[in-house]
Write an enzyme that holds these catalytic residues in place. Structure first.
Site, mmCIF file in Angstrom:
data_model
loop_
_atom_site.group_PDB
_atom_site.id
_atom_site.type_symbol
_atom_site.label_atom_id
_atom_site.label_comp_id
_atom_site.label_asym_id
_atom_site.label_seq_id
_atom_site.Cartn_x
_atom_site.Cartn_y
_atom_site.Cartn_z
ATOM 1 N N LYS A 67 0.834 -1.214 0.000
ATOM 2 C CA LYS A 67 0.000 0.000 0.000
ATOM 3 C C LYS A 67 0.858 1.250 0.000
ATOM 4 O O LYS A 67 1.853 1.338 0.714
ATOM 5 C CB LYS A 67 -0.891 -0.021 1.250
ATOM 6 C CG LYS A 67 -1.940 1.089 1.366
ATOM 7 C CD LYS A 67 -1.418 2.394 1.941
ATOM 8 C CE LYS A 67 -0.975 2.344 3.389
ATOM 9 N NZ LYS A 67 -2.088 2.320 4.309
ATOM 10 N N ARG A 111 -10.074 1.841 6.809
ATOM 11 C CA ARG A 111 -9.567 0.860 7.771
ATOM 12 C C ARG A 111 -9.140 1.540 9.060
ATOM 13 O O ARG A 111 -9.245 0.983 10.150
ATOM 14 C CB ARG A 111 -8.481 -0.011 7.174
ATOM 15 C CG ARG A 111 -7.193 0.656 6.651
ATOM 16 C CD ARG A 111 -6.201 0.944 7.733
ATOM 17 N NE ARG A 111 -4.827 0.964 7.254
ATOM 18 C CZ ARG A 111 -3.887 1.714 7.774
ATOM 19 N NH1 ARG A 111 -4.171 2.581 8.753
ATOM 20 N NH2 ARG A 111 -2.647 1.656 7.334
ATOM 21 N N GLN A 139 -10.879 11.972 7.787
ATOM 22 C CA GLN A 139 -10.785 10.979 8.851
ATOM 23 C C GLN A 139 -11.675 11.355 10.026
ATOM 24 O O GLN A 139 -12.307 10.473 10.637
ATOM 25 C CB GLN A 139 -9.337 10.821 9.325
ATOM 26 C CG GLN A 139 -9.128 9.716 10.343
ATOM 27 C CD GLN A 139 -9.585 8.342 9.876
ATOM 28 O OE1 GLN A 139 -10.103 7.548 10.654
ATOM 29 N NE2 GLN A 139 -9.409 8.044 8.593
ATOM 30 N N GLY A 222 -3.872 10.299 14.569
ATOM 31 C CA GLY A 222 -3.181 11.273 13.733
ATOM 32 C C GLY A 222 -1.676 11.113 13.687
ATOM 33 O O GLY A 222 -1.044 11.401 12.669
ATOM 34 N N ALA A 223 -1.068 10.641 14.773
ATOM 35 C CA ALA A 223 0.396 10.568 14.855
ATOM 36 C C ALA A 223 0.887 9.279 14.215
ATOM 37 O O ALA A 223 1.340 8.356 14.885
ATOM 38 C CB ALA A 223 0.857 10.668 16.306
ATOM 39 N N ASP A 224 0.797 9.230 12.883
ATOM 40 C CA ASP A 224 1.102 8.007 12.148
ATOM 41 C C ASP A 224 2.466 8.039 11.473
ATOM 42 O O ASP A 224 2.750 7.218 10.593
ATOM 43 C CB ASP A 224 0.014 7.729 11.115
ATOM 44 C CG ASP A 224 -0.141 8.862 10.108
ATOM 45 O OD1 ASP A 224 0.525 9.909 10.270
ATOM 46 O OD2 ASP A 224 -0.935 8.711 9.157
ATOM 47 N N LYS A 228 4.990 13.510 14.483
ATOM 48 C CA LYS A 228 3.595 13.903 14.721
ATOM 49 C C LYS A 228 3.210 13.641 16.174
ATOM 50 O O LYS A 228 3.698 12.705 16.804
ATOM 51 C CB LYS A 228 2.662 13.144 13.783
ATOM 52 C CG LYS A 228 2.838 13.494 12.312
ATOM 53 C CD LYS A 228 1.806 12.777 11.456
ATOM 54 C CE LYS A 228 1.954 13.115 9.990
ATOM 55 N NZ LYS A 228 0.949 12.430 9.164
#
Length: 315
Positions: A67, A111, A139, A222-224, A228
């Site tokens: 992905k 997901r 999101q 959010g902190a992906d 972040k």
């Protein structure tokens, strides 16, 4: 190789099947049954953008998935969506590409929202008095949509940086049947809501420990990527239960990483979502506890959501 468009994918997608497959994927991951190579991450500071490449293979599956997901956060001012991407499904028997899912990032967003739904089902207090949302983007919308399946609460308070974004989100939430309050003060969200979802690409803490009420559940998505952050490390350390999608990944980045780095948290306090789903760990025990789900997004989710999409597209 078959090629499917976003319109085809969204028209046939089955979220209930996806939830079931995601839960199976989380359990398999925590049981060591999934190959997840290191994430490739790019940062484009001049363009306020990032990109990640994730891949996964579940033991025994006939396929594996790669992905690519992008987030360019100034895009809305250019008339473009913030997120984009695609998924490639390949045979685990021959290596041949089988399907290209040109979902424009929709499957990644879905997901993530469904993982938030799973976390809330397992960890939210019995009585949700209001749902707090940090962020006003896609999101933030999808998380609220999916929460309808796990709580009867239809009160929401949303935080955003810009009035136009807040107005658009309020209109969206009202269409879903929610009573909506908007604010540009995150402390108001913490004061009003006991189920909070954080969905922004912030690089500094938005939510502070002293604002959060006992009994609150927080899902942070959010902190992906490195750098972040949406939660103050003291808030992470204060949580009575800390659920992560991946101990290894969340220890590198995400909300947990900041608390670990500051010495306010120990890795042995982390519980993987797959272990909780499998009944090998304890989640919320009473409604006075603060619970946190730190979801950085694990590639097994991409493999499972791609399988879900293909199952529907093949019928």
């Amino acid at each position: 190789m078959k090629v499917f468009s976003k319109a085809q994918i969204t028209a046939s997608f089955n979220p209930e099947l996806a939830v079931s497959l995601l839960e199976e994927g989380f359990i398999a991951y925590s049981n060591g049954k999934v190959q997840v190579p290191p994430v490739q991450a790019f940062a484009f500071q001049a363009a306020n953008g990032d990109c990640c490449v994730k891949s996964a293979y579940i033991e025994g599956s006939p396929t594996f998935t790669v992905k690519l997901s992008t987030g360019f956060y100034d895009n809305p001012s250019k008339g473009l969506p913030s997120n984009d991407g695609l998924m490639l499904v390949l045979s685990a028997l021959t290596g041949q590409p089988l399907a290209l899912l040109q979902d424009q990032g929709w499957l990644t967003a879905m997901r993530t929202a469904l993982a938030g739904r799973i976390a809330a089902r397992l960890l939210a207090p019995a009585e949700v008095k209001a749902i707090g949302i940090l962020g006003t983007g896609m999101q933030a919308q999808m998380q609220l949509e999916q929460l309808r399946a796990v709580t009867d609460c239809r009160q929401t308070i949303v935080w955003g940086r810009h009035e136009n974004g807040l107005a658009a989100y309020a209109a969206f939430a009202r269409e879903l049947g929610f009573e909506v309050r908007t604010t540009r003060d995150a402390a108001e969200v913490a004061g009003a809501a006991n189920l909070i979802v954080c969905t922004t690409p912030s690089r500094q803490a938005l939510l502070h420990s002293e604002w959060v009420q006992p009994g609150t559940h927080i899902t942070a998505v959010g902190a992906d990527a490195p750098g972040k952050q949406e939660l103050e490390p003291a808030l992470v350390a204060r949580a009575d239960r800390i659920i992560v999608d991946s101990v290894a990944q969340c220890s590198q980045y995400g909300e947990v990483a900041h608390a670990l780095e500051s010495g306010q948290l120990h890795a042995n306090q982390l519980i993987e979502l797959g272990a909780l789903l499998a009944g090998r760990a304890i989640g919320r025990e009473h409604d006075g506890q603060i619970t946190l789900a730190d979801l950085t997004g694990v590639a097994v989710q991409d493999a499972q959501v791609a399988s879900c999409a293909l199952a529907a597209l093949s019928t």
